[in-house]
Enzyme design. Structure first.
Site, PDB file in Angstrom:
ATOM      1  N   GLU A  39       8.713 -21.748  14.730  1.00  0.00           N
ATOM      2  CA  GLU A  39       9.097 -20.362  14.432  1.00  0.00           C
ATOM      3  C   GLU A  39       8.203 -19.382  15.176  1.00  0.00           C
ATOM      4  OE1 GLU A  39      11.512 -19.093  12.816  1.00  0.00           O
ATOM      5  OE2 GLU A  39      11.986 -20.173  10.971  1.00  0.00           O
ATOM      6  N   ASP A  40       8.731 -18.189  15.474  1.00  0.00           N
ATOM      7  CA  ASP A  40       7.887 -17.126  16.012  1.00  0.00           C
ATOM      8  C   ASP A  40       7.069 -16.490  14.890  1.00  0.00           C
ATOM      9  OD1 ASP A  40      10.146 -15.972  14.842  1.00  0.00           O
ATOM     10  OD2 ASP A  40      10.572 -14.617  16.508  1.00  0.00           O
ATOM     11  N   ASP A  42       8.097 -14.406   7.845  1.00  0.00           N
ATOM     12  CA  ASP A  42       7.817 -13.116   7.211  1.00  0.00           C
ATOM     13  C   ASP A  42       8.203 -13.214   5.727  1.00  0.00           C
ATOM     14  OD1 ASP A  42       7.150 -10.395   7.136  1.00  0.00           O
ATOM     15  OD2 ASP A  42       9.174  -9.765   7.641  1.00  0.00           O
ATOM     16  N   THR A  43       9.423 -12.824   5.371  1.00  0.00           N
ATOM     17  CA  THR A  43       9.853 -13.002   3.974  1.00  0.00           C
ATOM     18  C   THR A  43      10.034 -14.486   3.649  1.00  0.00           C
ATOM     19  OG1 THR A  43      12.199 -12.893   4.541  1.00  0.00           O
ATOM     20  CG2 THR A  43      11.103 -10.800   4.009  1.00  0.00           C
ATOM     21  N   THR A  95      14.655 -16.617   6.415  1.00  0.00           N
ATOM     22  CA  THR A  95      15.238 -17.311   7.568  1.00  0.00           C
ATOM     23  C   THR A  95      14.789 -18.764   7.585  1.00  0.00           C
ATOM     24  OG1 THR A  95      15.122 -15.247   8.802  1.00  0.00           O
ATOM     25  CG2 THR A  95      15.474 -17.251  10.086  1.00  0.00           C
ATOM     26  N   ARG A 106       9.563  -9.084  24.809  1.00  0.00           N
ATOM     27  CA  ARG A 106       9.351 -10.521  24.624  1.00  0.00           C
ATOM     28  C   ARG A 106       8.416 -11.088  25.686  1.00  0.00           C
ATOM     29  NH1 ARG A 106      13.157 -12.377  20.888  1.00  0.00           N
ATOM     30  NH2 ARG A 106      15.223 -11.421  20.993  1.00  0.00           N
ATOM     31  N   ASP A 165      10.403  -9.562  19.829  1.00  0.00           N
ATOM     32  CA  ASP A 165      11.023  -8.391  20.455  1.00  0.00           C
ATOM     33  C   ASP A 165      11.084  -7.188  19.526  1.00  0.00           C
ATOM     34  OD1 ASP A 165      13.082  -9.484  18.688  1.00  0.00           O
ATOM     35  OD2 ASP A 165      14.419  -8.053  19.674  1.00  0.00           O
ATOM     36  N   GLY A 193      13.197 -15.900  19.822  1.00  0.00           N
ATOM     37  CA  GLY A 193      11.794 -15.551  19.645  1.00  0.00           C
ATOM     38  C   GLY A 193      10.808 -16.671  19.867  1.00  0.00           C
TER      39      GLY A 193
HETATM   40  P1  5GP Z   1      11.989 -13.658   7.704  1.00  0.00           P
HETATM   41  O1  5GP Z   1      11.794 -12.332   7.008  1.00  0.00           O
HETATM   42  O2  5GP Z   1      13.338 -14.210   7.387  1.00  0.00           O
HETATM   43  O3  5GP Z   1      10.851 -14.600   7.385  1.00  0.00           O
HETATM   44  O4  5GP Z   1      11.900 -13.378   9.255  1.00  0.00           O
HETATM   45  C1  5GP Z   1      13.062 -13.110   9.959  1.00  0.00           C
HETATM   46  C2  5GP Z   1      12.854 -12.670  11.345  1.00  0.00           C
HETATM   47  O5  5GP Z   1      12.428 -11.311  11.320  1.00  0.00           O
HETATM   48  C3  5GP Z   1      11.818 -13.355  12.223  1.00  0.00           C
HETATM   49  O6  5GP Z   1      12.238 -14.584  12.779  1.00  0.00           O
HETATM   50  C4  5GP Z   1      11.674 -12.300  13.307  1.00  0.00           C
HETATM   51  O7  5GP Z   1      12.718 -12.440  14.243  1.00  0.00           O
HETATM   52  C5  5GP Z   1      11.843 -11.002  12.534  1.00  0.00           C
HETATM   53  N1  5GP Z   1      10.527 -10.372  12.284  1.00  0.00           N
HETATM   54  C6  5GP Z   1       9.824 -10.302  11.132  1.00  0.00           C
HETATM   55  N2  5GP Z   1       8.672  -9.638  11.313  1.00  0.00           N
HETATM   56  C7  5GP Z   1       8.631  -9.296  12.610  1.00  0.00           C
HETATM   57  C8  5GP Z   1       7.661  -8.611  13.441  1.00  0.00           C
HETATM   58  O8  5GP Z   1       6.570  -8.175  13.040  1.00  0.00           O
HETATM   59  N3  5GP Z   1       8.004  -8.455  14.748  1.00  0.00           N
HETATM   60  C9  5GP Z   1       9.183  -8.918  15.286  1.00  0.00           C
HETATM   61  N4  5GP Z   1       9.396  -8.703  16.574  1.00  0.00           N
HETATM   62  N5  5GP Z   1      10.091  -9.572  14.548  1.00  0.00           N
HETATM   63  C10 5GP Z   1       9.815  -9.756  13.228  1.00  0.00           C
END
Ligand code: 5GP
Length: 180
Positions: free
Chosen positions: A103-104, A107-108, A111, A169, A163, A48
């Site tokens: 990072e792209d 979110d939570t 990661t 992407r 994606d 990403g």
């Molecule tokens: P985390 O929840 O661990 O912070 O994010 C984990 C991964 O969830 C991100 O790196 C990304 O790949 C995916 N992700 C979370 N929200 C989105 C979103 O709105 N769109 C996309 N394409 N991926 C997301």
């Protein structure tokens, strides 16, 4: 030459190519200011963040090294946090280096926390986070985001590296998908 029409799954553009470019320039300048006089290593997270990393690296006016980390997330449905493991490790050590994790989206935060803990254990001189998108409203664990381009709300986003089932992407903008 007219821009290609948006694919059918796209509801609307959230941030245009122009807006992304402007923001990346600003963030690149802030990063250069922060690290001037030092060499900086950007670590991109496959797949990403590589679109963001490439654009950003060209806007940071100090010596830059690049390395990539591949991760696999399990239980990855639309935006769901999964268990993470490293599928492709860095090529080089980061001991004693100034490292910026690219990072792209955070979110939570699960990661990013896993990656921070893993990288911190390898003895970098400094370790910070730069993200294209930040969705603080869904945070489960707190992670220190130093540089962010855009804060977003709940809606699932694709484009500029992000994606849905490996598609979208290559969109040059960030877009919201139509609901299922
Ligand atoms: P985390 O929840 O661990 O912070 O994010 C984990 C991964 O969830 C991100 O790196 C990304 O790949 C995916 N992700 C979370 N929200 C989105 C979103 O709105 N769109 C996309 N394409 N991926 C997301």
């Amino acid at each position: 030459m007219s821009a290609p029409a948006a694919p059918p799954g796209i509801e609307r553009v959230l941030f245009s190519e122009e807006q992304i470019r402007e923001r990346i320039c600003e963030i690149g300048e802030s990063i250069a200011e922060r690290y001037r006089g030092r060499d900086l290593k950007l670590i991109g997270v496959l797949k990403g963040s590589i679109f963001f990393l490439t654009a950003l690296a060209q806007r940071i006016d100090i010596p830059i090294k690049v390395d990539l980390l591949g991760i696999s997330s399990f239980g990855a449905r639309k935006g769901a946090p999964g268990v993470v493991r490293i599928a492709k490790d860095l090529d080089d050590t980061i001991e004693g280096e100034d490292v910026l994790l690219i990072e792209d989206i955070v979110d939570t935060g699960l990661t990013t926390r896993y990656l921070l803990q893993t990288l911190a254990g390898r003895g970098p001189n400094s370790l910070a986070i730069c993200t294209l998108l930040d969705r603080t409203c869904r945070r489960i664990v707190q992670v220190p985001v130093e540089f962010r381009c855009f804060e977003i709300d709940e809606r699932f986003v694709v484009g500029f590296g992000l994606d849905y089932r490996q598609l979208y992407r290559n969109l040059p903008y960030l877009a919201v998908m139509k609901p299922d």
